[in-house]
Design a protein around this motif. Structure first.
Motif, mmCIF file in Angstrom:
data_model
loop_
_atom_site.group_PDB
_atom_site.id
_atom_site.type_symbol
_atom_site.label_atom_id
_atom_site.label_comp_id
_atom_site.label_asym_id
_atom_site.label_seq_id
_atom_site.Cartn_x
_atom_site.Cartn_y
_atom_site.Cartn_z
ATOM 1 N N UNK A 19 -11.843 -14.698 0.704
ATOM 2 C CA UNK A 19 -10.985 -14.886 1.873
ATOM 3 C C UNK A 19 -11.820 -14.880 3.128
ATOM 4 N N UNK A 20 -11.419 -15.680 4.106
ATOM 5 C CA UNK A 20 -12.183 -15.734 5.346
ATOM 6 C C UNK A 20 -11.688 -14.655 6.291
ATOM 7 N N UNK A 27 -5.088 -12.727 8.177
ATOM 8 C CA UNK A 27 -6.276 -12.198 7.515
ATOM 9 C C UNK A 27 -6.771 -10.914 8.182
ATOM 10 N N UNK A 28 -6.670 -10.852 9.521
ATOM 11 C CA UNK A 28 -7.124 -9.648 10.213
ATOM 12 C C UNK A 28 -6.240 -8.453 9.867
ATOM 13 N N UNK A 29 -4.927 -8.657 9.838
ATOM 14 C CA UNK A 29 -4.022 -7.556 9.479
ATOM 15 C C UNK A 29 -4.292 -7.099 8.058
ATOM 16 N N UNK A 42 0.808 -1.224 0.000
ATOM 17 C CA UNK A 42 0.000 0.000 0.000
ATOM 18 C C UNK A 42 0.838 1.270 0.000
ATOM 19 N N UNK A 43 2.149 1.138 0.178
ATOM 20 C CA UNK A 43 3.010 2.302 0.224
ATOM 21 C C UNK A 43 2.951 3.069 1.522
ATOM 22 N N UNK A 47 -7.029 -5.106 2.317
ATOM 23 C CA UNK A 47 -6.475 -6.034 1.342
ATOM 24 C C UNK A 47 -7.017 -7.434 1.547
ATOM 25 N N UNK A 48 -7.059 -8.190 0.451
ATOM 26 C CA UNK A 48 -7.340 -9.626 0.487
ATOM 27 C C UNK A 48 -6.125 -10.324 -0.103
#
Length: 363
Positions: free
Chosen positions: A336-337, A122-124, A89-90, A130-131
């Motif tokens: 994504x879960x 996944x949480x981060x 994401x920069x 993002x996925x």
């Protein structure tokens, strides 16, 4: 953030399921003929790990806390994922707060640490909007805990190189349907996998595992519960060279007496299952006989559930986890879960509840 998300800015959620041990685990040949440790897990609906991650922009990356504090692998996974998401994401890497909850017993070989790690990743990622592709999740999980179960791939049967985070073979769309009578060997005492002796495997062992791999491939292709049970039993028997469960021979014998197709045992824990073909005649009588036999041998029963084309627990409540399609390259993306849609999967304990030692009712 994801469409429809209700999280606060910079906050993300994630979930990952667990499994019920392995159907097959050993050493196999990859596409180039190189020997590679691999496994096929038995999916189970219900318990899993959930994570919430809140980014703290402007803080140092090392200012990352985790609750409960003993989830060090998940904390490491979160830090690695922050670095990866910041690069994509920069944005500058930052610290944050990771909170984990769930009801997976430890030490039974149900993938509790992998579930924590994948939920954290996944949480981060969700906190950054993002996925991440399953291949990326797998790579981060292996970096965090050195070996990972294939829980990021959903319930599809795959032969997975747990130390490398890659799929060796997609075996098919779904396992043959099974009814599994779960139990715990050794009274459910946790297994310290770090103290287990390393198996000394030679070329004959690799050939034997490759034969089991071919049989499992055929079981999936033909929907044969009998063939799957034979593979699981043979793999479990080979695993006893290291695990040496004193109840193993009794478990195999009682499975034969009650008309089961075989047994499966976690190769890194104490959880086990007696496997039945759901199309077998007088199935309820067979299962009752199995439960009586387990009790007579002092082997605690845990839960009875079905798996295959529809993974649904039959003795506890809980929704079937959403499935992801296995991905083999960055261009392939699937659901994504993570995010609010996955909060429904189970009813976790409070995030400050330390993970219990393996207690049988938690299954």
């Amino acid at each position: 953030m994801n469409p429809g998300a209700t999280n606060a800015p910079g906050t993300g959620t994630g979930h990952a399921p667990c499994h019920h041990g392995e159907i097959l685990q050993g050493v196999f040949l990859d596409g180039s003929g190189r020997r590679c440790a691999g496994l096929v897990t038995l999916p189970i609906a219900g318990p899993g790990s959930s994570a919430v991650f809140a980014r703290r922009p402007g803080t140092a990356p090392e200012a990352l806390t985790v609750t409960p504090a003993d989830r060090t692998k998940a904390a490491r996974a979160a830090a690695l994922t922050v670095a990866e998401c910041a690069r994509r994401t920069g944005r500058p890497p930052c610290g944050g707060e990771l909170r984990l909850s769930g009801a997976i017993p430890v030490g039974l070989g149900m993938g509790s640490s992998s579930s924590d790690v994948i939920a954290a990743v996944r949480a981060v990622a969700d906190s950054y909007g993002l996925r991440l592709a399953p291949t990326t999740v797998a790579a981060l999980a292996v970096r965090a805990e050195l070996a990972s179960d294939p829980l990021m791939l959903g319930g599809h049967p795959v032969l997975f190189a747990q130390r490398e985070g890659r799929v060796l073979e997609v075996l098919g769309p779904a396992l043959p349907p099974l009814v599994v009578v779960g139990c715990a060997l050794g009274g459910g005492a946790p297994v310290d996998t770090l103290t287990l002796p390393a198996a000394d495997l030679g070329e004959d062992d690799v050939r034997a595992y490759e034969r089991l791999r071919a049989l499992l491939r055929r079981a999936v292709a033909t929907g044969s519960a009998d063939l799957l049970g034979a593979v699981a039993t043979a793999s479990a028997r080979r695993g006893q060279q290291v695990l040496r469960h004193p109840e193993f021979d009794a478990l195999v014998a009682l499975a034969r007496r009650v008309g089961a197709v075989g047994v499966q045992i976690a190769h890194s824990g104490a959880v086990a299952g007696v496997l039945f073909d759901p199309a077998a005649p007088e199935l309820r009588r067979r299962i009752r006989g199995c439960l009586h036999a387990l009790d007579a041998h002092g082997i605690p029963a845990t839960r009875t559930f079905t798996t295959g084309t529809s993974t649904t627990a039959t003795s506890t409540t809980g929704s079937t986890p959403a499935k992801e399609t296995p991905h083999h390259g960055p261009a392939q993306h699937g659901p994504a879960q993570h995010g609010p849609a996955h909060r429904r999967v189970d009813r976790p304990a409070g995030p400050d509840t330390p993970r219990r030692p393996a207690r049988l009712p938690a299954l």
